[in-house]
Design a protein around this motif. Structure first.
Motif, PDB file in Angstrom:
ATOM      1  N   GLN A   1      17.969 -10.924  -6.486  1.00 39.27           N
ATOM      2  CA  GLN A   1      16.773 -11.095  -5.665  1.00 39.27           C
ATOM      3  C   GLN A   1      17.119 -11.229  -4.184  1.00 39.27           C
ATOM      4  O   GLN A   1      16.422 -11.899  -3.428  1.00 39.27           O
TER       5      GLN A   1
ATOM      6  N   HIS B   1      16.664  -9.127  -2.066  1.00 34.69           N
ATOM      7  CA  HIS B   1      15.709  -8.376  -1.248  1.00 34.69           C
ATOM      8  C   HIS B   1      14.651  -9.276  -0.616  1.00 34.69           C
ATOM      9  O   HIS B   1      13.900  -8.827   0.253  1.00 34.69           O
TER      10      HIS B   1
ATOM     11  N   ILE C   1      11.916  -8.331   2.417  1.00 34.45           N
ATOM     12  CA  ILE C   1      10.477  -8.235   2.155  1.00 34.45           C
ATOM     13  C   ILE C   1       9.707  -9.158   3.091  1.00 34.45           C
ATOM     14  O   ILE C   1       8.651  -8.793   3.628  1.00 34.45           O
TER      15      ILE C   1
ATOM     16  N   SER D   1       7.004  -7.958   5.808  1.00 32.49           N
ATOM     17  CA  SER D   1       5.644  -8.499   5.722  1.00 32.49           C
ATOM     18  C   SER D   1       5.184  -9.039   7.071  1.00 32.49           C
ATOM     19  O   SER D   1       4.036  -8.823   7.482  1.00 32.49           O
TER      20      SER D   1
ATOM     21  N   PHE E   1       1.960  -7.017  -0.267  1.00 29.67           N
ATOM     22  CA  PHE E   1       3.395  -6.735  -0.158  1.00 29.67           C
ATOM     23  C   PHE E   1       4.219  -8.011  -0.246  1.00 29.67           C
ATOM     24  O   PHE E   1       5.363  -7.989  -0.718  1.00 29.67           O
TER      25      PHE E   1
ATOM     26  N   PHE F   1       6.224  -9.256  -3.405  1.00 27.72           N
ATOM     27  CA  PHE F   1       7.564  -8.819  -3.782  1.00 27.72           C
ATOM     28  C   PHE F   1       8.658  -9.772  -3.293  1.00 27.72           C
ATOM     29  O   PHE F   1       9.817  -9.608  -3.665  1.00 27.72           O
TER      30      PHE F   1
ATOM     31  N   ASN G   1      14.340  -6.909 -11.506  1.00 25.92           N
ATOM     32  CA  ASN G   1      14.322  -7.173 -10.066  1.00 25.92           C
ATOM     33  C   ASN G   1      14.668  -5.930  -9.260  1.00 25.92           C
ATOM     34  O   ASN G   1      14.112  -5.698  -8.182  1.00 25.92           O
TER      35      ASN G   1
ATOM     36  N   PHE H   1      11.698  -3.795  -9.267  1.00 30.20           N
ATOM     37  CA  PHE H   1      10.695  -4.471  -8.445  1.00 30.20           C
ATOM     38  C   PHE H   1      10.927  -4.152  -6.968  1.00 30.20           C
ATOM     39  O   PHE H   1       9.988  -3.875  -6.217  1.00 30.20           O
ATOM     40  N   THR H   2      12.187  -4.171  -6.560  1.00 29.76           N
ATOM     41  CA  THR H   2      12.531  -3.872  -5.171  1.00 29.76           C
ATOM     42  C   THR H   2      12.210  -2.429  -4.825  1.00 29.76           C
ATOM     43  O   THR H   2      11.667  -2.133  -3.749  1.00 29.76           O
TER      44      THR H   2
ATOM     45  N   GLU I   1      10.027  -0.541  -6.256  1.00 32.37           N
ATOM     46  CA  GLU I   1       8.568  -0.399  -6.218  1.00 32.37           C
ATOM     47  C   GLU I   1       8.034  -0.828  -4.855  1.00 32.37           C
ATOM     48  O   GLU I   1       7.126  -0.195  -4.299  1.00 32.37           O
ATOM     49  N   ALA I   2       8.602  -1.897  -4.309  1.00 32.11           N
ATOM     50  CA  ALA I   2       8.203  -2.344  -2.972  1.00 32.11           C
ATOM     51  C   ALA I   2       8.516  -1.269  -1.930  1.00 32.11           C
ATOM     52  O   ALA I   2       7.716  -1.012  -1.019  1.00 32.11           O
TER      53      ALA I   2
ATOM     54  N   SER J   1      12.194   4.730  -9.936  1.00 37.07           N
ATOM     55  CA  SER J   1      13.063   3.553  -9.908  1.00 37.07           C
ATOM     56  C   SER J   1      14.036   3.566 -11.078  1.00 37.07           C
ATOM     57  O   SER J   1      15.215   3.222 -10.928  1.00 37.07           O
TER      58      SER J   1
END
Length: 294
Positions: free
Chosen positions: A49, A51, A55, A59, A136, A139, A198, A201-202, A204-205, A233
């Motif tokens: 995690q 990232h 993020i 943001s 956003f 994430f 994860n 997930f990153t 996807e962001a 992904s």
């Protein structure tokens, strides 16, 4: 002797801190500063995690880009009652998460607090202005460990199976036992950071950020790209694992676990970005032809 320039800077910062925006920022840091510190020293310091800070920075940039739109809404559009309710709910979630050591609740409370503040001062029109930055921010919230564990296992197994089969088809002596890949004299364990929830997930962001920046008008095209980011992904994770296996096979275990392991992470994002751009181009051609026929 004191530096006059430094004194002017300090005076300016103190003056800004006394403005309503400055007070809000100070209050925000007082509330969520300990949360950010906890995240930075625990989950954000891990490969899975890491990232989170990126993020968070993106943001803040997205929110800053929309500041003029918020200001232009005026000062008489706020909904104090609704804003107060959402703000109080955010406080409640924060207190529960902080006191019970529930990381995703503690970090997730900032979305409710921010939404409540915006509704309080700028109403639901203001909330609509910041809807993507607010979304956003999801994430950067650490995922619940139980969810990560439940989803990551099957994901790693699928990535390992496809990567090993692809390399075997190319003539490499690769065998698989669960999420352990054997290549030549080496064995590699496909870790959570390489092919877990994860990681997806990153990515996807990354895809959603790309969609927001290019800002396509068509809803169907945006939905198609958003859905296709998931298999993109997955493919990017497969490529990352294959790169690590090839590096280990040709250059040894030290190379695979050292600098090249971090480089494989860069390959992951590069492959994902190239695939997103390519798929977006294909969708552009497809939707243009569809519009021309209709």
């Amino acid at each position: 002797m004191t530096n006059p320039g430094r004194q002017d800077l300090v005076a300016t910062l103190l003056a800004e801190a006394r403005t309503p925006l400055g007070l809000l920022v100070l209050g925000w840091l007082a509330l969520f500063g300990p949360t950010y510190y906890s995240l930075a020293t625990t989950v954000w310091a891990s490969d899975e995690q890491g990232h989170g800070p990126i993020i968070m920075a993106v943001s803040i940039w997205l929110l800053w880009r929309r500041r003029e739109l918020l200001i232009n809404l005026g000062s008489n559009v706020g909904r104090p009652v609704w804003g107060g309710v959402v703000f109080a709910l955010g406080w409640l979630v924060y207190l529960i998460g902080r006191s019970q050591f529930i990381g995703f609740a503690e970090a997730g409370a900032q979305l409710l607090v921010l939404a409540g503040l915006v509704i309080f001062f700028k109403g639901f029109r203001g909330l609509n202005v910041i809807k993507f930055p607010l979304f956003f921010m999801l994430f950067m919230i650490p995922l619940p460990p139980d969810l990560v564990g439940a989803v990551t296992g099957p994901l790693k197994a699928a990535v390992s199976a496809v990567a090993s089969q692809a390399l075997y088809s190319l003539g490499y002596p690769v065998a698989r036992s669960g999420v352990i890949l054997s290549v030549g004299q080496y064995q590699l364990l496909v870790a959570d950071a390489c092919a877990g929830l994860n990681s997806m997930f990153t990515l996807e962001a990354l895809g959603l950020l790309y969609m927001n920046i290019v800002n396509h008008v068509g809803f169907a095209r945006n939905m198609a790209l958003a859905v296709l980011i998931v298999p993109i992904s997955f493919i990017a994770n497969i490529v990352r694992v294959m790169v690590l296996v090839l590096v280990t096979y040709h250059f040894g275990d030290a190379a695979g676990q050292g600098f090249m392991h971090g480089f494989a992470g860069m390959v992951l994002f590069l492959v994902a970005l190239v695939l997103i751009l390519s798929v977006d181009k294909v969708l552009d051609i497809a939707f243009r032809r569809w519009e021309a026929r209709s």
